[in-house]
Structure formats: structure tokens, C-alpha cells
Write an enzyme that holds these catalytic residues in place. Structure first.
Site, PDB file in Angstrom:
ATOM      1  N   GLY A 156       0.784  -1.229   0.000  1.00 55.91           N
ATOM      2  CA  GLY A 156       0.000   0.000   0.000  1.00 55.91           C
ATOM      3  C   GLY A 156       0.814   1.276   0.000  1.00 55.91           C
ATOM      4  O   GLY A 156       0.675   2.113  -0.894  1.00 55.91           O
ATOM      5  N   ASP A 157       1.679   1.457   0.990  1.00 54.58           N
ATOM      6  CA  ASP A 157       2.453   2.702   1.095  1.00 54.58           C
ATOM      7  C   ASP A 157       3.952   2.437   1.060  1.00 54.58           C
ATOM      8  O   ASP A 157       4.739   3.259   1.515  1.00 54.58           O
ATOM      9  CB  ASP A 157       2.086   3.458   2.383  1.00 54.58           C
ATOM     10  N   GLU A 158       4.345   1.297   0.503  1.00 56.78           N
ATOM     11  CA  GLU A 158       5.761   0.946   0.438  1.00 56.78           C
ATOM     12  C   GLU A 158       6.214   0.750  -1.010  1.00 56.78           C
ATOM     13  O   GLU A 158       5.525   0.105  -1.802  1.00 56.78           O
ATOM     14  CB  GLU A 158       6.050  -0.323   1.235  1.00 56.78           C
TER      15      GLU A 158
END
Length: 261
Positions: free
Chosen positions: A155-157
Site C-alpha cells: 500500500g504505502d511501500e
């Protein structure tokens, strides 16, 4: 070849139509021989498989690329890392894995909804692309930094794979460039949103020589970076952090000296 080997053949090829469009054709056939053993004719089928090939390509894209950002996904990243490690072992080359975590993405989702979060992630990926590479498949390449591949891990990596690097300082240089690119504001519905990130760096072979070890150690290093504060990076090996800080201090002093000159 089919005549010489007296065996069937199966080939696929493209044809160009008068309107310049292309179709993909599959041809399967075998040679029929007469009573005297001489080849008499070719018997088989010719089939337009353009739609099937397009479907296969779409499935391949879905399996290997992130649908939101069009970046390579975890599966393709791991495959590329596996291949890079094999080459690195053979040629005794250094490579680095940078694991980037985008801070405050949850706040963006809470404020602007998941549509806003998706917009931010696309913007982040576009900014990272311009920051680390020139095309969708191969990164900027120079003698110091080698080749770079950018992927969305979750998701946010995001992950950045550096291969064929000349020194351990190269990933620190890339990390600083990435964090500087993220420092500029993002726009959502004409509103400015500031994001920060933290980067963990693992090196091969010193920090591991397989995919799982390098990702795990990069994640550990990223955890250390978060403790240092936003917009920071950390190596998994602590002695590399000291070396990177010395290098950064040297570059800053050099810039100041040149500025005064």
C-alpha cells in the site's frame, strides 16, 4: 526445416494489413508425402490469435504490475531481485535494496478518502519515476549508480533495486534524491499536501544474498530510520550509516566552499 526434418511445425508470426494494423497468426502444419517419398503438399491450419495474445498480455500485466501505479509489483520485484542476485554472485557485483515507506498516507485517506489516497500514490510513483529512472523498464544508468528498478511493494511501500553499483555510497545518493523529491508539496483538489518518507537500505552480499533476507533487513533499517524522524534513511549495517553521514558532510562542505568561490 520441416521438410528437412520430416516433422510438423508450429509457428506464430505477424502480418501487416493495408491499413497498417497488425494481426498475429499461428500456423500449424505438416508435410504430406507421396508413395515415392517425395513431399507433395502441406496440410494444416492458419488461425488469427490476435485477441488471445492480447488477453494473455493483459493477464501477464495484471500478474506482474500494480494496477494503480503501473509499477512492477512485489512478484515481479522479487523475480528481478532473484535474477540480479544470480548475476551479482557470478560477477561479484554489489547491489542494494531500498525500502521506502510513505508517511501520513492514512491521514490523506481520512481527509480526502481513498480516491485522494490513490491520487497521491499515483503522484508519488510518477515523481519517483522521474527521480530515479528515464523509462518504465530500465532506470537511469551511470558508472556510479548502476541500473535502477522501481516497484510498489504494498500500500504505502515502494522498493528501489540498484544493481551493478560501484560503491555502497550510491544507494545513499539515491535515497537523498528520493527524499528531496518527496519534499515538494502534492496537490489534492487544489490543496497542498506535504508528505514525508523513510528509507531502509540493505546491501548484498554483506546484508544477505537472498531475496527474503534483503527485504527483511531493509525493513529493519527502515524501522531505525523512522525512529530518527521523517525524511531520513538508514543502512542495515550501522558502520555504513557513519560512512554515509561522513560523505554527506563532505559534500555539504564542498558545496559551501564552491559557493564561496
Amino acid at each position: 526445416t520441416a521438410l528437412a526434418g520430416q516433422r510438423p511445425y508450429n509457428i506464430a508470426y505477424r502480418i501487416v494489413l493495408p491499413d497498417s494494423s497488425q494481426r498475429i497468426i499461428q500456423e500449424q502444419a505438416e508435410t504430406a508425402y507421396g508413395d515415392d517419398g517425395a513431399p507433395g503438399r502441406v496440410i494444416g491450419t492458419v488461425q488469427d490469435i490476435t485477441d488471445r495474445k492480447r488477453t494473455e498480455e493483459q493477464l501477464r500485466t495484471l500478474a506482474h504490475y500494480d494496477s494503480l501505479t503501473n509499477l512492477p509489483n512485489r512478484r515481479l520485484f522479487q523475480d528481478r531481485l532473484d535474477q540480479a542476485l544470480k548475476v551479482g554472485r557470478r560477477q561479484q557485483k554489489l547491489l542494494a535494496v531500498l525500502l521506502l515507506n510513505i508517511d501520513r498516507l492514512k491521514r490523506v485517506n481520512d481527509t480526502f478518502g481513498h480516491t485522494g489516497g490513490d491520487l497521491i500514490l499515483r503522484s508519488v510513483s510518477e515523481r519517483l519515476l522521474t527521480c530515479v529512472r528515464h523509462s518504465d523498464s530500465v532506470a537511469r544508468r551511470d558508472e556510479e549508480e548502476g541500473a535502477i528498478t522501481l516497484s510498489r511493494l504494498s500500500g504505502d511501500e515502494f522498493t528501489i533495486l540498484l544493481t551493478d553499483i560501484s560503491s555502497p555510497e550510491a544507494p545513499a545518493k539515491v535515497a537523498r534524491r528520493v527524499l528531496a523529491a518527496l519534499a515538494h508539496p502534492f496537490l489534492i483538489n487544489d490543496q497542498e499536501m506535504f508528505l514525508t518518507g523513510c528509507i531502509g537500505i540493505s546491501l548484498s552480499p554483506s546484508d544477505g544474498n537472498d531475496t527474503d533476507s534483503l527485504l527483511k533487513n531493509a525493513s529493519t533499517a527502515m524501522g531505525h530510520a523512522k525512529k530518527q524522524g521523517p525524511n531520513t534513511y538508514q543502512f542495515y549495517a550501522q558502520d555504513m550509516n557513519a560512512t554515509a553521514m561522513q560523505r554527506l558532510a563532505f559534500e555539504n562542505n564542498l558545496r559551501k566552499a564552491l559557493g564561496r568561490g
